[in-house]
Design an enzyme around this catalytic site. Structure first.
Site, PDB file in Angstrom:
ATOM      1  N   CYS A 246       6.737  -0.020  26.554  1.00 30.52           N
ATOM      2  CA  CYS A 246       5.602  -0.663  25.877  1.00 30.52           C
ATOM      3  C   CYS A 246       6.159  -1.508  24.736  1.00 30.52           C
ATOM      4  O   CYS A 246       6.821  -0.979  23.838  1.00 30.52           O
ATOM      5  CB  CYS A 246       4.636   0.393  25.343  1.00 30.52           C
ATOM      6  SG  CYS A 246       3.322  -0.269  24.301  1.00 30.52           S
TER       7      CYS A 246
ATOM      8  N   LYS B 210     -12.947   4.832 -19.466  1.00 27.68           N
ATOM      9  CA  LYS B 210     -11.665   4.634 -18.788  1.00 27.68           C
ATOM     10  C   LYS B 210     -11.550   3.150 -18.439  1.00 27.68           C
ATOM     11  O   LYS B 210     -12.053   2.692 -17.426  1.00 27.68           O
ATOM     12  CB  LYS B 210     -11.550   5.482 -17.529  1.00 27.68           C
ATOM     13  CG  LYS B 210     -10.147   5.413 -16.936  1.00 27.68           C
ATOM     14  CD  LYS B 210     -10.000   6.269 -15.721  1.00 27.68           C
ATOM     15  CE  LYS B 210      -8.546   6.212 -15.235  1.00 27.68           C
ATOM     16  NZ  LYS B 210      -8.093   4.838 -14.933  1.00 27.68           N
TER      17      LYS B 210
END
Length: 675
Positions: free
Chosen positions: A433, A115
């Site tokens: 926040c 591969k």
């Protein structure tokens, strides 16, 4: 006396022969100097006799014109990717599925190959002459790289031998040798102070370079791994291996590491052999490919829309590197989730520089028993995602300080709360926040929410930092004078953003719910909620029992929705967005249809392509309101495929499965909504 034409023809034949031996058979039968001398002779003769230059001449691999852009080109048949496995069990399951699909116990043989880690391309030959080349692209359409592919010496411009089909498609990988990659990076960094991250990226960049002459300089290599003859050849070939050997005989390069295996032991032995050789090869591979060898069985087994069922990539285990942990930072996400991220001395894995990895949650830190300056093992899961595997505790210093998950938010210092069921720790201070505020605001105005063109993270961050916005409501009171004071925002861009903010006020209940950023409520869930409650006030006043009745909405998400609307500050913000900011939920037309069963009620629908009358989001909203179930994947359970222009592989998959297909005109008629 020998004519000029004869001289040219003789030189071509000699040079093509030498190229075949060098690139296909890996045999050098003359010196580089001799080759260069003959090449120069041919080049000068052709330069004086341009009418005698055929497209397959060796000289046509240099001196090509510079391309302005790459045009799209459709593949004759889809270029599919491969299914992957990283262990023996994955391969055994693959083989079991094949046995089941062919309904017999006949012995199977597999063709096993390397591969290669390169760029997949398709090459077309007609009458043995190279005519075009294209990248994989999306599998159905790729980039026309014909001029650049001609520059690759190992791709023959004219095939040799017998039984060459009238039309032949060759598929394979273009890659760069590691040795050439190192040389290229040295040169590239010296000239431009840049470098390629790995040989594959270098090959891809070189193959798509605007100047084919640069492609030629980069010394790319091609290797064939498959072909299609379109029509039967004189000599019928029955196996994949026979086809590869036939391609080799025509002068097409094929990697020599190919074996035919008839047993599991043979395949595993080949895998282990290649794994041992991997680091000694001059090119990158990431595993082996196992293919059913019989072409008849390949056809019988078939393919999915993504990959052939008769092949699998047996990949190597992720590569690992040892390094030193420097720090762990705790990031605050949009929904307040605290995610620890490990920072360590940079390491190269599979040619990529890595210096950080997500630790996901508190449990992972405790599992690893992390301390500052620990010696750690890093890998890339699937050769992609960085992961901290383990700690080598024997190397730990005696006075090493343990890494403790914080009890308070690292941004706003609010006490953190742990959700045992979700295994998550959150800051519940919401928009007070700053970290959550910035990300929540970006989400609120993102594409699938109340989309505002040009309002990206950088602008939102600066607006928050300058105190110009604190919540979504503030955006609807912004003026162009506010935006002009930001970096890289001029008068024209500011007006464009302001106009887009005004337009986004007209939206749907689904988009509005999604924009609120309630934990667990994605695009699909938002659609189901909108379809169930119809009106925003009904949703805001719903209880847990009602929310649990919605199909596909579990207990955790139901609790999140209930908690969101039970929070006074959230309710006040939603009311202000509707009443003060003027957000208009344009679902009335849909509501009239919603009360009765429609053609699409309770039907599973998949969409593909671009639609003239609606955006994809608008169409999904309409169909959900009609009681449809929207899916992303085609299967035998799919009731309808609705397609627009530039449809993809789903269209062909639907045809294969006999799924009912609906075009845009039929759709407009069925949903009874005016264009």
């Amino acid at each position: 006396m020998t004519s000029t034409k004869d001289k040219i023809e003789k030189l071509r034949k000699i040079l093509l022969k030498y190229e075949y031996f060098y690139h296909t058979l890996n045999q050098s039968i003359i010196s580089d100097a001799e080759y260069d001398y003959l090449f120069r002779q041919l080049y000068e003769l052709e330069l004086k006799n341009k009418e005698l230059i055929p497209s397959d001449s060796p000289t046509q691999k240099v001196g090509s014109h510079i391309l302005q852009k790459f045009k799209k080109i459709k593949h004759f048949s889809p270029m599919l990717s491969l299914e992957n496995t990283f262990d023996v069990n994955g391969y055994l399951n693959f083989k079991k599925r094949i046995k089941k699909s062919i309904h017999n116990n006949e012995p199977l043989s597999f063709c096993c190959e390397l591969k290669l880690d390169g760029v997949a391309i398709s090459i077309i030959y007609e009458e043995g002459i190279f005519v075009r080349a294209a990248t994989r692209g999306d599998g159905f359409e790729g980039e026309n790289i014909t001029s650049n592919a001609r520059m690759i010496d190992s791709i023959p411009l004219k095939l040799k031998g017998i039984d060459i089909p009238k039309r032949l498609e060759i598929r394979g990988e273009v890659f760069m040798l590691k040795s050439n990659f190192i040389k290229l990076n040295k040169k590239y960094k010296l000239n431009q102070n840049k470098y390629f991250s790995n040989p594959r990226n270098a090959a891809a960049g070189s193959l798509r370079h605007i100047d084919p002459n640069i492609t030629a300089e980069r010394k790319l290599i091609f290797s064939c791994h498959g072909c299609d003859f379109f029509v039967k050849t004189n000599k019928e070939l029955t196996t994949h291996y026979q086809r590869l050997m036939k391609c080799l005989s025509w002068g097409i390069p094929v990697n020599k590491e190919i074996v035919i295996c008839s047993s599991d032991i043979e395949i595993i032995q080949f895998y282990k052999k290649i794994a041992q050789k991997r680091n000694f090869l001059d090119f990158d591979i990431d595993g082996i490919v196992i293919k059913v060898n019989s072409l008849e069985l390949q056809k019988k087994i078939g393919s999915t829309t993504k990959s052939p069922r008769w092949a699998i990539a047996f990949k190597f285990s992720p590569k690992e590197r040892i390094t030193t942990l420097n720090d762990v930072k705790f990031q605050v996400g949009r929904t307040g989730v605290i995610t620890p991220v490990a920072y360590f001395n940079p390491v190269y894995i599979s040619g990529v520089m890595i210096s950080k990895a997500s630790l996901h949650n508190k449990n992972e830190i405790e599992r690893l028993n992390l301390h500052f300056n620990d010696t750690i093992t890093i890998c890339r899961s699937g050769d992609v995602i960085p992961r901290l595997l383990n700690v080598i505790e024997i190397r730990r210093c005696d006075n090493a300080k343990k890494i403790i998950f914080p009890s308070f938010c690292p941004v706003c210092n609010t006490e953190l709360l742990e959700n045992i069921e979700e295994k998550l720790i959150r800051c519940h201070s919401g928009l007070t926040c700053d970290a959550q505020k910035k990300q929540a605001l970006y989400h609120f105005f993102s594409k699938k929410s109340l989309y505002v063109v040009g309002l990206g993270p950088k602008i939102i961050n600066e607006l928050v930092e300058k105190g110009l916005v604190k919540n979504p409501i503030d955006f609807f009171y912004l003026k162009d004078i506010d935006l002009i004071q930001l970096k890289n925002v001029g008068k024209r861009k500011s007006i464009k953003i302001i106009n887009s903010i005004k337009k986004c006020k007209k939206t749907t209940l689904k988009c509005f719910i999604y924009a609120l950023g309630i934990p667990g409520v994605g695009e699909v869930v938002a659609g189901k909620i909108a379809n169930y409650f119809i009106k925003l006030d009904k949703l805001m006043n719903s209880n847990i029992l009602e929310l649990n009745c919605i199909s596909g909405v579990g207990k955790i998400i139901s609790n999140n929705i209930f908690n969101y609307f039970s929070t006074i500050s959230n309710r006040e913000m939603v009311v202000k967005l509707i009443k003060q900011a003027g957000i208009f939920l344009n679902d009335q037309e849909i509501h009239k249809i919603n009360s009765e069963k429609t053609y699409f009620f309770n039907k599973k629908i998949v969409l593909t392509g671009v639609f003239k009358s609606f955006s994809r989001i608008e169409l999904k909203t309409i169909l959900l309101s009609l009681g449809a179930k929207i899916s992303n994947n085609i299967s035998r359970k799919t009731d309808f495929l609705i397609y627009g222009n530039n449809f993809g592989s789903k269209f062909f998959r639907a045809k294969d499965l006999d799924v009912k297909i609906i075009n845009q005109e039929e759709l407009n008629s069925l949903i009874r909504i005016k264009e």
